[in-house]
Design an enzyme around this catalytic site. Structure first.
Site, PDB file in Angstrom:
ATOM      1  N   ASN A 143      -0.894  40.728 -13.744  1.00  0.00           N
ATOM      2  CA  ASN A 143      -1.779  39.882 -14.315  1.00  0.00           C
ATOM      3  C   ASN A 143      -1.600  40.241 -15.821  1.00  0.00           C
ATOM      4  O   ASN A 143      -1.465  41.122 -16.045  1.00  0.00           O
ATOM      5  CB  ASN A 143      -3.365  40.259 -14.038  1.00  0.00           C
ATOM      6  CG  ASN A 143      -4.257  39.017 -14.661  1.00  0.00           C
ATOM      7  OD1 ASN A 143      -4.367  38.218 -13.978  1.00  0.00           O
ATOM      8  ND2 ASN A 143      -5.185  39.672 -15.299  1.00  0.00           N
ATOM      9  N   GLU A 144      -1.507  39.125 -16.563  1.00  0.00           N
ATOM     10  CA  GLU A 144      -1.458  39.437 -17.904  1.00  0.00           C
ATOM     11  C   GLU A 144      -0.769  40.699 -18.359  1.00  0.00           C
ATOM     12  O   GLU A 144      -1.373  41.561 -19.021  1.00  0.00           O
ATOM     13  CB  GLU A 144      -2.803  39.430 -18.572  1.00  0.00           C
ATOM     14  CG  GLU A 144      -3.270  37.809 -18.535  1.00  0.00           C
ATOM     15  CD  GLU A 144      -4.826  37.603 -19.267  1.00  0.00           C
ATOM     16  OE1 GLU A 144      -5.379  38.709 -19.902  1.00  0.00           O
ATOM     17  OE2 GLU A 144      -5.308  36.684 -19.843  1.00  0.00           O
ATOM     18  N   GLU A 300      -6.017  30.419 -16.472  1.00  0.00           N
ATOM     19  CA  GLU A 300      -7.710  30.907 -16.827  1.00  0.00           C
ATOM     20  C   GLU A 300      -8.083  30.290 -18.199  1.00  0.00           C
ATOM     21  O   GLU A 300      -7.077  30.119 -19.097  1.00  0.00           O
ATOM     22  CB  GLU A 300      -7.537  32.400 -17.097  1.00  0.00           C
ATOM     23  CG  GLU A 300      -7.329  33.462 -15.984  1.00  0.00           C
ATOM     24  CD  GLU A 300      -7.259  34.811 -16.386  1.00  0.00           C
ATOM     25  OE1 GLU A 300      -7.898  35.199 -17.381  1.00  0.00           O
ATOM     26  OE2 GLU A 300      -6.567  35.558 -16.023  1.00  0.00           O
ATOM     27  N   TRP A 308     -15.893  39.127 -24.917  1.00  0.00           N
ATOM     28  CA  TRP A 308     -14.943  40.129 -25.723  1.00  0.00           C
ATOM     29  C   TRP A 308     -14.813  39.754 -26.990  1.00  0.00           C
ATOM     30  O   TRP A 308     -14.119  40.523 -27.658  1.00  0.00           O
ATOM     31  CB  TRP A 308     -13.847  40.250 -24.861  1.00  0.00           C
ATOM     32  CG  TRP A 308     -13.020  39.155 -24.411  1.00  0.00           C
ATOM     33  CD1 TRP A 308     -13.074  38.722 -23.140  1.00  0.00           C
ATOM     34  CD2 TRP A 308     -12.307  38.273 -24.997  1.00  0.00           C
ATOM     35  NE1 TRP A 308     -12.415  37.494 -23.048  1.00  0.00           N
ATOM     36  CE2 TRP A 308     -11.929  36.974 -24.158  1.00  0.00           C
ATOM     37  CE3 TRP A 308     -11.942  37.966 -26.404  1.00  0.00           C
ATOM     38  CZ2 TRP A 308     -11.102  35.984 -24.665  1.00  0.00           C
ATOM     39  CZ3 TRP A 308     -11.318  36.795 -26.951  1.00  0.00           C
ATOM     40  CH2 TRP A 308     -10.669  36.008 -26.184  1.00  0.00           C
ATOM     41  N   GLU A 348     -17.274  42.528 -16.983  1.00  0.00           N
ATOM     42  CA  GLU A 348     -17.290  41.192 -17.226  1.00  0.00           C
ATOM     43  C   GLU A 348     -18.546  40.420 -16.992  1.00  0.00           C
ATOM     44  O   GLU A 348     -18.396  39.210 -16.758  1.00  0.00           O
ATOM     45  CB  GLU A 348     -16.079  40.864 -16.881  1.00  0.00           C
ATOM     46  CG  GLU A 348     -14.732  41.344 -17.419  1.00  0.00           C
ATOM     47  CD  GLU A 348     -13.538  40.573 -17.170  1.00  0.00           C
ATOM     48  OE1 GLU A 348     -13.175  40.015 -18.402  1.00  0.00           O
ATOM     49  OE2 GLU A 348     -12.948  40.988 -16.459  1.00  0.00           O
ATOM     50  N   PHE A 350     -20.958  39.608 -18.536  1.00  0.00           N
ATOM     51  CA  PHE A 350     -21.495  38.476 -19.526  1.00  0.00           C
ATOM     52  C   PHE A 350     -20.493  37.587 -19.702  1.00  0.00           C
ATOM     53  O   PHE A 350     -20.498  36.666 -20.622  1.00  0.00           O
ATOM     54  CB  PHE A 350     -22.003  39.270 -20.924  1.00  0.00           C
ATOM     55  CG  PHE A 350     -23.208  40.178 -20.490  1.00  0.00           C
ATOM     56  CD1 PHE A 350     -24.298  39.736 -19.987  1.00  0.00           C
ATOM     57  CD2 PHE A 350     -23.173  41.421 -20.553  1.00  0.00           C
ATOM     58  CE1 PHE A 350     -25.598  40.422 -19.724  1.00  0.00           C
ATOM     59  CE2 PHE A 350     -24.285  42.219 -20.489  1.00  0.00           C
ATOM     60  CZ  PHE A 350     -25.472  41.774 -19.968  1.00  0.00           C
TER      61      PHE A 350
HETATM   62  C1  GAL Z   1      -8.065  37.646 -19.063  1.00  0.00           C
HETATM   63  C2  GAL Z   1      -7.978  38.683 -17.655  1.00  0.00           C
HETATM   64  C3  GAL Z   1      -9.023  38.331 -16.900  1.00  0.00           C
HETATM   65  C4  GAL Z   1     -10.199  38.241 -17.534  1.00  0.00           C
HETATM   66  C5  GAL Z   1     -10.280  37.140 -18.786  1.00  0.00           C
HETATM   67  C6  GAL Z   1     -11.657  37.270 -19.260  1.00  0.00           C
HETATM   68  O1  GAL Z   1      -7.571  38.361 -20.298  1.00  0.00           O
HETATM   69  O2  GAL Z   1      -6.695  38.109 -17.210  1.00  0.00           O
HETATM   70  O3  GAL Z   1      -9.153  39.183 -15.679  1.00  0.00           O
HETATM   71  O4  GAL Z   1     -10.703  39.429 -18.006  1.00  0.00           O
HETATM   72  O5  GAL Z   1      -9.241  37.615 -19.631  1.00  0.00           O
HETATM   73  O6  GAL Z   1     -11.625  36.280 -20.675  1.00  0.00           O
END
Ligand code: GAL
Length: 667
Positions: A143-144, A300, A308, A348, A350
């Site tokens: 993932n990423e 996503e 964040w 996460e 929020f």
């Molecule tokens: C991405 C990540 C996800 C989630 C998302 C939140 O960077 O792949 O798991 O954390 O951001 O914005």
């Protein structure tokens, strides 16, 4: 096959009695795909070598029964506590020597053989168990990659870096030459003496830094490839992907892209940023270009706020819909989100989701349902492609090296590229990104912003293009060094000197004591206006001068153009204001014979994908859309382009029209 719609599904956060409701609500929302298990390692292997798949069987069976396809993650993005506790050597280390611990995610060194051994063992188990599962549509590897830890400076990384260098250079003499170690007493006698570029008294060796960037991107890719090999062996029929992160500095996606079966990307434009729809467009175009024009997946995005940023603005009503259609317009065949159900615990909680804390009776869920229903009816878009007549050369090595320390000025590479892209976007001109050295034949115009570190052959491709009928525009800080960061002496630019008809004598960046108050200057001539950041002492040996600097550089050329054998070659030795870029791009496109899909209207974006013209109003008030045809989102209805006879229609705030142009309707 539908347009994929859905998102990350992390059911392990809830008791199993919630899962059936999840599937019911997913069906209501029109979800067709769920990405399952991205962070499930600790649940799948709660103790070393003890695997528990029962819960995942139940989840996948439930999704399958609900008609929802699964993008099954390999679950290796976040090693479980038992692993880092028993094998602390897998933990990554920063340049300052700080070991990054657990209790978060991505706490592994990409070079760690221990991490790779455990990760691939898990992948094999998953592939053996679920390879034949009827819900399985594709694999989501990791993932990423590199999102939190792109560069690891541990001893494990040091050993791997040495091997990588040995393979690249063969003998230490070649490395010493490439790195220019004759300076500052850096000459190595043996590969064993080399370390990652850890914190040092002052500037590190630039080529060592660049090689470490290359190595770090490659190590992440090797993690991905280790997993992919297993999946290919056991499930050759199932496509694989991993989610990219747009213009992510830590991974050279030109190297990665050939290894994914479908490009997928995560994008979180800031709703509070007035330019976010423009930067998002640029990201979409990069993704399409990475896949050679093939459809890609928006893997996503957020339905509303993230958690964040310093302050997390929500997406206002319809903003999420417009952003989703922007991705479809620019080649996406899938629109997914992070995540399905909003977390009630953890880091996460929020972050917005498809199903908010407040439940389905919410404006976010209603918008999700509406979008899901609409996308379900858009099958005709699937697989169709865009045609771009303009390309921009984008290069990770130039990004890395231009932004090193001890360079003439602080240049933000992506921002510079964006300053040119934005004008093409404003004109509704489609753009492909291409990697340096790739053929650009067939494009009517090619822009080369700050291609700092270019090999002779990269430059030759561009010279050939301009000489043989192409229209090439090059900006400052291009062709400054070769691929080892050795200066191209005698006026920089290599073979482009002749093509452009110029030489660069000296740099003259516009220094400002206050970074918040950048100094501006002015250029005058056929093209006039303000410029910033960069100027230089430039000789137009064999080129027409379109603009010159004033003030202390009075009389020195700023923008030039040369008629080549069959094309044109333009040079811009400064960072022009948006208004000046508008004039330059206007002149370039006129020469190249390129028109936009629609004339520019502030806030309105128009893209042609296949036969369909997508019109997107990114603003907060209606705009007038001059386009005749049928809007397939609301045939004959309000907010679209009206019936086949219609020409001028209002497109409401954040409105979207997908128009079959009148000619096609008639034909
Ligand atoms: C991405 C990540 C996800 C989630 C998302 C939140 O960077 O792949 O798991 O954390 O951001 O914005």
């Amino acid at each position: 096959m539908p347009i994929w719609f859905g998102g990350d599904y992390n059911p392990e956060q809830w008791p199993s009695d919630v899962w059936a409701e999840d599937v019911t609500l997913m069906q209501r929302a029109g979800v067709t795909m769920a990405t399952v298990g991205v962070f499930s390692w600790a649940k799948l292997e709660p103790r070393e070598g003890e695997f528990e798949f029962g819960w995942l069987d139940e989840v996948l069976d439930g999704l399958h029964a609900g008609g929802i396809r699964v993008d099954l993650a390999t679950a290796t993005a976040s090693p479980p506590p038992w692993l880092t506790h028993a094998y602390p050597e897998v933990l990554p280390v920063t340049a300052e020597g700080v070991t990054l611990g657990g209790g978060s995610r991505q706490q592994y060194s990409p070079s760690s053989p221990v991490y790779r051994r455990f990760a691939t063992r898990l992948v094999r188990q998953l592939a053996e168990r679920y390879g034949e599962h009827p819900a399985l549509e594709m694999w989501h590897i990791g993932n990423e990659y590199g999102c939190h830890v792109s560069h690891d400076y541990s001893d494990v990384a040091a050993a791997a870096f040495r091997l990588w260098l040995q393979e690249k250079y063969g003998d230490i003499g070649a490395l010493n030459f490439a790195w220019g170690t004759g300076f500052w007493s850096q000459q190595y006698a043996d590969f064993e003496e080399i370390y990652p570029p850890r914190a040092a008294p002052t500037y590190l060796n630039p080529t060592q830094l660049l090689d470490f960037d290359r190595f770090s991107s490659r190590q992440l890719l090797e993690c991905y490839l280790d997993e992919k090999r297993i999946l290919r062996e056991l499930t050759p029929q199932i496509p694989v992907t991993t989610n990219f992160m747009g213009f992510f500095k830590g991974a050279d996606y030109w190297e990665w892209a050939p290894h994914v079966d479908i490009v997928s990307n995560d994008n979180y434009p800031d709703p509070a940023d007035p330019e976010s729809s423009q930067t998002a467009a640029m990201v979409c175009d990069l993704m399409r270009s990475l896949g050679g024009g093939a459809p890609w997946i928006l893997m996503e995005q957020a339905t509303s706020a993230v958690n964040w940023r310093t302050s997390n603005a929500p997406k206002r009503p319809h903003h999420m819909r417009a952003g989703s259609y922007q991705a479809v317009a620019r080649g996406a065949d899938g629109i997914l989100f992070f995540q399905w159900r909003q977390s009630v615990a953890g880091a996460e909680k929020f972050h917005s989701a498809l199903l908010p804390h407040a439940g389905p009776q919410t404006r976010v869920f209603r918008e999700v349902e509406e979008l899901g229903a609409e996308l379900a009816g858009l099958g005709e878009v699937l697989g169709s492609r865009l045609t771009a007549h303009v390309a921009i050369v984008f290069d990770w090595a130039s990004w890395w090296s231009l932004e090193q320390e001890a360079t003439p000025a602080d240049i933000d590479y992506v921002k510079h590229v964006f300053s040119w892209y934005r004008e093409l976007l404003r004109r509704n001109v489609a753009v492909d990104f291409v990697k340096p050295g790739a053929s650009v034949d067939g494009y009517k115009a090619v822009l080369v912003p700050a291609l700092f570190a270019a090999s002779t052959s990269d430059l030759a491709v561009l010279s050939d293009y301009a000489e043989h009928g192409g229209n090439l525009l090059v900006t400052f800080q291009s062709g400054i060094t070769d691929e080892n960061l050795h200066i191209t002496e005698g006026g920089y630019l290599g073979s482009l000197q002749k093509t452009l008809g110029i030489t660069v004598e000296e740099f003259a960046p516009l220094a400002s004591a206050d970074p918040n108050a950048p100094v501006e200057s002015v250029i005058e001539g056929e093209i006039s206006g303000s410029v910033a950041v960069w100027r230089e002492y430039l000789h137009a040996d064999d080129a027409q001068i379109l603009a010159s600097f004033v003030d202390d550089l009075a009389g020195w050329p700023a923008i030039t153009r040369r008629q080549t054998a069959e094309g044109t070659a333009w040079y811009v030795g400064t960072w022009p204001s948006a208004a000046v870029i508008e004039s330059i791009v206007g002149a370039l496109l006129e020469t190249a014979g390129v028109d936009g899909v629609l004339d520019p209207v502030p806030g309105l974006e128009a893209v042609r994908r296949g036969e369909l013209v997508f019109a997107l109003n990114h603003g907060w008030s209606p705009v007038e859309l001059s386009l005749s045809g049928t809007d397939i989102l609301s045939p004959g209805g309000a907010g679209g382009a009206g019936g086949a006879e219609g020409t001028k229609h209002a497109l409401e705030a954040q409105g979207v029209a997908i128009v079959v142009p009148a000619a096609e309707v008639a034909g």
